[in-house]
Design a protein around this motif. Structure first.
Motif, PDB file in Angstrom:
ATOM      1  N   THR A  85       0.852  -1.185   0.000  1.00  0.00           N
ATOM      2  CA  THR A  85       0.000   0.000   0.000  1.00  0.00           C
ATOM      3  C   THR A  85       0.887   1.235   0.000  1.00  0.00           C
ATOM      4  O   THR A  85       1.905   1.281   0.709  1.00  0.00           O
ATOM      5  N   ASN A  86       0.508   2.227  -0.797  1.00  0.00           N
ATOM      6  CA  ASN A  86       1.266   3.488  -0.857  1.00  0.00           C
ATOM      7  C   ASN A  86       2.754   3.234  -1.091  1.00  0.00           C
ATOM      8  O   ASN A  86       3.617   3.862  -0.463  1.00  0.00           O
ATOM      9  N   SER A  87       3.041   2.276  -1.978  1.00  0.00           N
ATOM     10  CA  SER A  87       4.417   1.923  -2.353  1.00  0.00           C
ATOM     11  C   SER A  87       5.206   1.289  -1.212  1.00  0.00           C
ATOM     12  O   SER A  87       6.424   1.116  -1.321  1.00  0.00           O
ATOM     13  N   ASN A  88       4.544   0.931  -0.119  1.00  0.00           N
ATOM     14  CA  ASN A  88       5.200   0.249   0.984  1.00  0.00           C
ATOM     15  C   ASN A  88       4.890  -1.252   0.898  1.00  0.00           C
ATOM     16  O   ASN A  88       3.716  -1.649   0.933  1.00  0.00           O
ATOM     17  N   THR A  89       5.936  -2.049   0.764  1.00  0.00           N
ATOM     18  CA  THR A  89       5.783  -3.490   0.647  1.00  0.00           C
ATOM     19  C   THR A  89       6.059  -4.139   1.994  1.00  0.00           C
ATOM     20  O   THR A  89       7.099  -3.895   2.602  1.00  0.00           O
ATOM     21  N   ARG A  90       5.120  -4.970   2.446  1.00  0.00           N
ATOM     22  CA  ARG A  90       5.235  -5.590   3.757  1.00  0.00           C
ATOM     23  C   ARG A  90       4.880  -7.068   3.672  1.00  0.00           C
ATOM     24  O   ARG A  90       4.232  -7.516   2.715  1.00  0.00           O
ATOM     25  N   VAL A  91       5.291  -7.805   4.687  1.00  0.00           N
ATOM     26  CA  VAL A  91       4.905  -9.202   4.831  1.00  0.00           C
ATOM     27  C   VAL A  91       4.071  -9.316   6.105  1.00  0.00           C
ATOM     28  O   VAL A  91       4.441  -8.785   7.158  1.00  0.00           O
ATOM     29  N   ARG A  92       2.931 -10.027   5.984  1.00  0.00           N
ATOM     30  CA  ARG A  92       2.029 -10.177   7.116  1.00  0.00           C
ATOM     31  C   ARG A  92       1.847 -11.645   7.464  1.00  0.00           C
ATOM     32  O   ARG A  92       1.577 -12.472   6.590  1.00  0.00           O
ATOM     33  N   LEU A  93       2.000 -11.963   8.740  1.00  0.00           N
ATOM     34  CA  LEU A  93       1.728 -13.298   9.252  1.00  0.00           C
ATOM     35  C   LEU A  93       0.423 -13.268  10.035  1.00  0.00           C
ATOM     36  O   LEU A  93       0.237 -12.397  10.893  1.00  0.00           O
TER      37      LEU A  93
END
Length: 295
Positions: A112-120
């Motif tokens: 989102t908003n060019s922010n890449t994250r990993v979610r567990l």
């Protein structure tokens, strides 16, 4: 041992028989360097519902009978992946029940908003713990990254006073660095078991397929490997995980080799489990999804 020079060892020998015949000869032992190459990755194309699936009931490493009882329930999942810039939620790993109201483990990429994250997310769709890497987690669309997700085997729910303890059971490492995670929950976590009914890479219970993501070298340990995260990452150099002797001095756990270990080679229909025998079947891949782009 291999030294890089003077690696031929010549041994003078003699062979004799009862009649008195003797033959002299030399035996040369040449010590070769153990080499490892990693050049191929698997692409999950946007718009193609492709995924890898295996026999979940044989992956007991990720199961547990009830609430966590300690180190015997611990596990770690590591993989290299190249994130995409697509903003849809994209499942990387799913393990657990067919019914989302039962226990499962899900790891996904969120952008989102060019922010890449990993979610567990750990638990059911009603009772779960959720942990997510921060915006500044060194995950960048189009750039290879190594992620290592660990669970120490402890309790994960479901009392409001112990939520901080439940969160502490999990860590996510990006490129060997322990991340400061964003944490949330539904009904204070998950206090029940996890049963292996689905074991997949690239598919949630239904949908949420990856879109233009590449994966490479998947490993699952039956132990907490957080103390060894930097050695597994190996300064960004892929390595043969069946033998971690090259970084053994920095490793601390009793289990160095993964319980299940997958390398991408020359097939899109079958990815072999090098260590554990739980092979993965590829669904809806084409031969062009084997790409010469690797970490």
């Amino acid at each position: 041992v291999y030294t890089g020079s003077s690696d031929d060892y010549v041994i003078a020998c003699k062979a004799a028989n009862p009649l008195g015949g003797i033959t002299s000869f030399n035996v040369t032992i040449r010590v070769l360097e153990q080499t490892y190459t990693n050049t191929t990755s698997l692409e999950f194309e946007n718009g193609i519902n492709s995924f890898l699936g295996g026999n979940a009931s044989s992956v007991t490493t990720l199961e547990r009978a009830n609430n966590g009882t300690g180190s015997s329930d611990a596990w770690s999942i590591g993989m290299w992946f190249k994130p995409s810039s697509n903003t849809s939620g994209q499942t990387l790993v799913y393990f657990g029940a067919n019914n989302l109201s039962q226990g499962h483990i899900e790891l996904r990429q969120i952008t989102t908003n060019s922010n890449t994250r990993v979610r567990l997310r750990y638990g059911s769709n009603v009772n779960y713990l959720q942990l997510q890497t921060p915006n500044a987690s060194a995950l960048t669309a189009g750039t290879w990254a190594h992620i290592l997700v660990t669970y120490d085997g402890g309790t994960t729910g479901a009392g409001s006073a112990a939520v901080a303890d439940y969160y502490s059971r999990f860590k996510i490492f990006v490129n060997g660095v322990d991340q400061s995670l964003n944490k949330s929950n539904s009904n204070y976590g998950w206090a029940s078991g996890i049963t292996g009914e689905n074991f997949r890479f690239g598919k949630y219970q239904s949908g949420n397929y990856p879109k233009d993501i590449l994966i490479n070298q998947i490993a699952i340990w039956n132990s907490y490997q957080g103390a060894d995260a930097s050695g597994i990452y190996n300064s960004g150099n892929t390595q043969d995980l069946t033998n971690l002797s090259t970084v053994e001095a920095s490793m601390t756990s009793a289990y160095l080799a993964p319980t299940h270990y997958y390398e991408i080679t020359n097939s899109v229909t079958s990815v072999l489990d090098i260590n554990g025998g739980v092979h993965l079947v590829g669904y809806n891949f084409a031969s062009t999804d084997l790409v010469t782009d690797a970490p």
